[in-house]
Design a protein around this motif. Structure first.
Motif, short mmCIF file in Angstrom:
data_model
loop_
_atom_site.label_atom_id
_atom_site.label_comp_id
_atom_site.label_asym_id
_atom_site.label_seq_id
_atom_site.Cartn_x
_atom_site.Cartn_y
_atom_site.Cartn_z
N TYR B 107 0.50 -1.10 -0.07
CA TYR B 107 0.26 -0.36 -0.13
C TYR B 107 0.71 1.77 0.17
O TYR B 107 0.43 2.44 -0.88
N SER B 108 1.90 1.50 0.72
CA SER B 108 3.19 2.52 0.79
C SER B 108 3.35 2.75 -0.74
O SER B 108 3.50 3.93 -0.95
N GLU B 110 2.05 1.90 -3.47
CA GLU B 110 0.89 2.37 -4.33
C GLU B 110 -0.24 3.73 -4.17
O GLU B 110 -0.04 4.21 -4.74
N VAL B 111 0.98 3.72 -3.19
CA VAL B 111 -0.21 5.10 -3.16
C VAL B 111 0.18 6.21 -3.85
O VAL B 111 0.44 7.95 -4.14
N GLU B 113 1.89 5.42 -6.79
CA GLU B 113 1.80 5.00 -7.83
C GLU B 113 2.67 4.05 -8.82
O GLU B 113 3.12 4.51 -9.73
N PHE B 114 3.73 3.40 -7.88
CA PHE B 114 4.83 3.07 -8.25
C PHE B 114 3.95 1.44 -9.10
O PHE B 114 3.31 0.94 -9.03
N LYS B 115 5.38 1.26 -10.34
CA LYS B 115 4.60 0.01 -11.19
C LYS B 115 4.65 -1.44 -10.07
O LYS B 115 5.18 -1.47 -9.57
N ILE B 119 6.30 -3.52 -7.30
CA ILE B 119 5.82 -3.70 -6.12
C ILE B 119 5.89 -5.17 -5.69
O ILE B 119 6.83 -5.44 -4.45
#
Ligand code: ATP
Ligand code: MG
Lengths: 302, 231
Positions: B107-108, B110-111, B113-115, B119
């Motif tokens: 989640y850290s 994703e916030v 907008e990581f690939k 991830i």
């Protein structure tokens, strides 16, 4: 927003929907009830308007004329009647037409034999008057009771019908009051139950939303999965209530017809399938969306 | 760099019978890459300092700068930008209960907008680092206190924040796991992250041999570069 992010949000909403079992169930149940109420009201309205139309169609006033009344005298009365705003239709039935239709409807009937035996036409000329609504027949029959018509009128057969007509108009207005009462009380119930469930929902999500903000999620990223979750709840509530309606109506379709004085609820359901499905989806998904928006809005301004 | 200037925090903001001065006229600076320990008895104001630095609480008086930006000037909708530069470790973990260990950590990322494929890889690596590679699909409710804390640490590290705020991270752990976690924090510090650790543990403070700020009743009573536990 990127497509990938949207996919993520959808996935996350789906996960919440599956994992937050009791919350999902509670929300789903409330929306389910609301959808049921909404579609019941729709069907109820359908039934009432069918019955009102049906009954009004069936009620008419027949005026029979004495044997030697001329067609032109009857025509004059017809003219006067059509001037009434209450009158929808006046139909003249000659003795010959009456005879023919009797013959047609009583084929293989002992009455027909008796009729043929006397070799004269015993039927009187008559007119059938239809009003726009059941309550308007009163005015017309008062008009027909005037002395000037008594020379030509043999009988106005509202004697029995008057009672039916009165009852009918009482019933129609009862049905309307009942409908309004039902709408108000059911609507109130739906709002109350939804509101209370929402309060619970909001409370149980407070902590989680706080954590999401803390680890750097922006509001739209937090909101997305909740909206998806709400829409899913609404969709499944609509689906469930559709299945419930379809199943129930299918199995009791025979009994229902007797209960509703010939109104076939199952047939009504089938002919209005598209309208009912859209109504259920609109109520379901609409409530799901509104509830999820309400549930988080408060905690996004921390 | 973090700068706390003449900061006072009063709970609640208006005067009542229960009014509490949690911080009174506190000033200090933390340089990039520094390892700072904040010490003090329960109620001294340690948590309050961390909350003010991360904009969870507004100071009643004073200013806080994060990389020369006054954080009270952040708008509500931009707070997430500040938070993404910080990694949090809380005494009560604050994990998302409906997400698995893997998802909590991811989640850290994703916030920001990581690939996606990155991830997977990064979370896998961090899970190994904290020794939770076999519990990736567990929910927080299925973990022990130590495992939850390690999940929280993994989440705090994964996006390589400039600053890690750790509030009593070893409070619920046995000495063995506590040492582990301290080692991990030291390692991250060596890799360049600034660490601010709040604790009232004598052992931790004395073994770290780092800068210590000691608080008493909301005031700084000592600020030493190689501090020791003094209360
Ligand atoms: N939300 C709040 N409302 C009112 N008072 C508060 C609030 N948060 C903290 N306080 C008070 O502020 C003071 C400082 O609290 P803080 O949490 O910073 O202490 P602490 O040093 O972290 O203590 P501990 O070691 O027990 O965690 C305490 O006296 C506490 O009662
Ligand atoms: Mg504390």
């Amino acid at each position: 927003m990127k497509l990938k992010t949207i996919k993520k949000i959808f996935q996350s909403g789906l996960n919440n929907f599956r994992r937050q079992g009791s919350l999902t169930l509670a929300t789903l149940f409330v929306i389910f009830i609301a959808v049921i109420l909404g579609s019941s009201l729709f069907m109820f309205k359908g039934a009432v308007s069918f019955l009102t139309a049906e009954l009004q169609e069936k009620v008419d006033l027949s005026v029979f004329f004495k044997e030697n009344t001329s067609r032109s005298e009857i025509f004059k009365l017809e003219q006067k009647l059509t001037q009434f705003p209450e009158v929808k239709k006046v139909e003249y039935i000659s003795p010959e037409t009456a005879y023919k239709s009797f013959v047609e409807t009583h084929e293989n009937d002992p009455y027909l034999k008796a009729l043929e035996a006397i070799e004269i036409n015993p039927f009187l000329a008559s007119i059938h008057i239809q009003a726009h609504s059941a309550s308007q027949y009163g005015v017309i029959s008062i008009f027909l009771k005037q002395p000037e018509f008594q020379d030509i009128i043999y009988e106005v057969n509202d004697s029995k019908r008057a009672v039916i007509i009165e009852r009918l108009s009482a019933f129609t207005s009862n049905v309307n009051t009942l409908g309004i009462g039902l709408i108000i009380s059911l609507g109130l119930m739906a709002v109350l139950v939804t509101f209370n469930t929402l309060r619970l929902t909001i409370f149980s999500q407070k902590e989680e939303i706080g954590i999401m903000r803390l680890v750097g999620a922006k509001d739209s990223f937090i909101q997305g999965p909740f909206l998806v979750q709400g829409v899913l709840c609404g969709f499944f509530a609509a689906l469930l209530s559709f299945i419930l309606f379809y199943g129930t109506l299918f199995f009791v379709r025979g009994q229902l017809q007797d209960l509703f004085l010939g109104f076939n609820l199952f047939e009504f359901f089938q002919t209005n399938l598209l309208a009912i499905i859209s109504l259920q989806l609109t109520i379901g998904i609409g409530l799901g969306l509104i509830s999820s928006i309400f549930a988080i809005r408060k905690y996004l301004k921390a | 760099m973090i700068k706390v200037q003449n900061t006072t925090k009063i709970y609640p903001p208006n005067l009542t019978k229960t009014t509490k001065i949690a911080l009174s006229d506190v000033s200090f600076e933390v340089k990039d890459g520094e390892f700072l320990t904040i010490s003090g008895r329960s109620g001294a104001g340690k948590t309050t300092i961390l909350k003010i630095i991360s904009a969870q609480e507004k100071p009643t008086k004073g200013k806080i700068f994060f990389d020369n930006q006054n954080i009270s000037q952040f708008k509500d909708k931009d707070i997430h930008k500040l938070r993404q530069k910080i990694g949090f470790i809380f005494q009560d973990y604050k994990l998302l209960s409906y997400k698995t260990v893997f998802e909590n950590i991811a989640y850290s990322l994703e916030v920001t907008e990581f690939k996606d494929d990155l991830i997977e890889k990064e979370v896998g690596e961090v899970l190994e680092l904290v020794g939770l590679e076999n519990q990736a699909d567990y929910f927080p409710g299925e973990l022990s206190g130590g495992e939850k804390q390690r999940t929280a640490i993994a989440r705090a590290l994964i996006h390589r924040p400039k600053v890690i705020l750790a509030d009593e991270p070893t409070g619920n752990l046995d000495p063995y796991h506590s040492r582990d976690i301290l080692k991990m924090l030291l390692k991250i510090n060596q890799l360049g992250a600034t660490i601010i650790l709040a604790t009232h543990s004598k052992e931790i403070i004395n073994s770290l041999q780092k800068r210590v700020i000691t608080l008493q009743d909301g005031k700084i009573i000592k600020d030493e570069p190689r501090g020791r536990f003094i209360l």
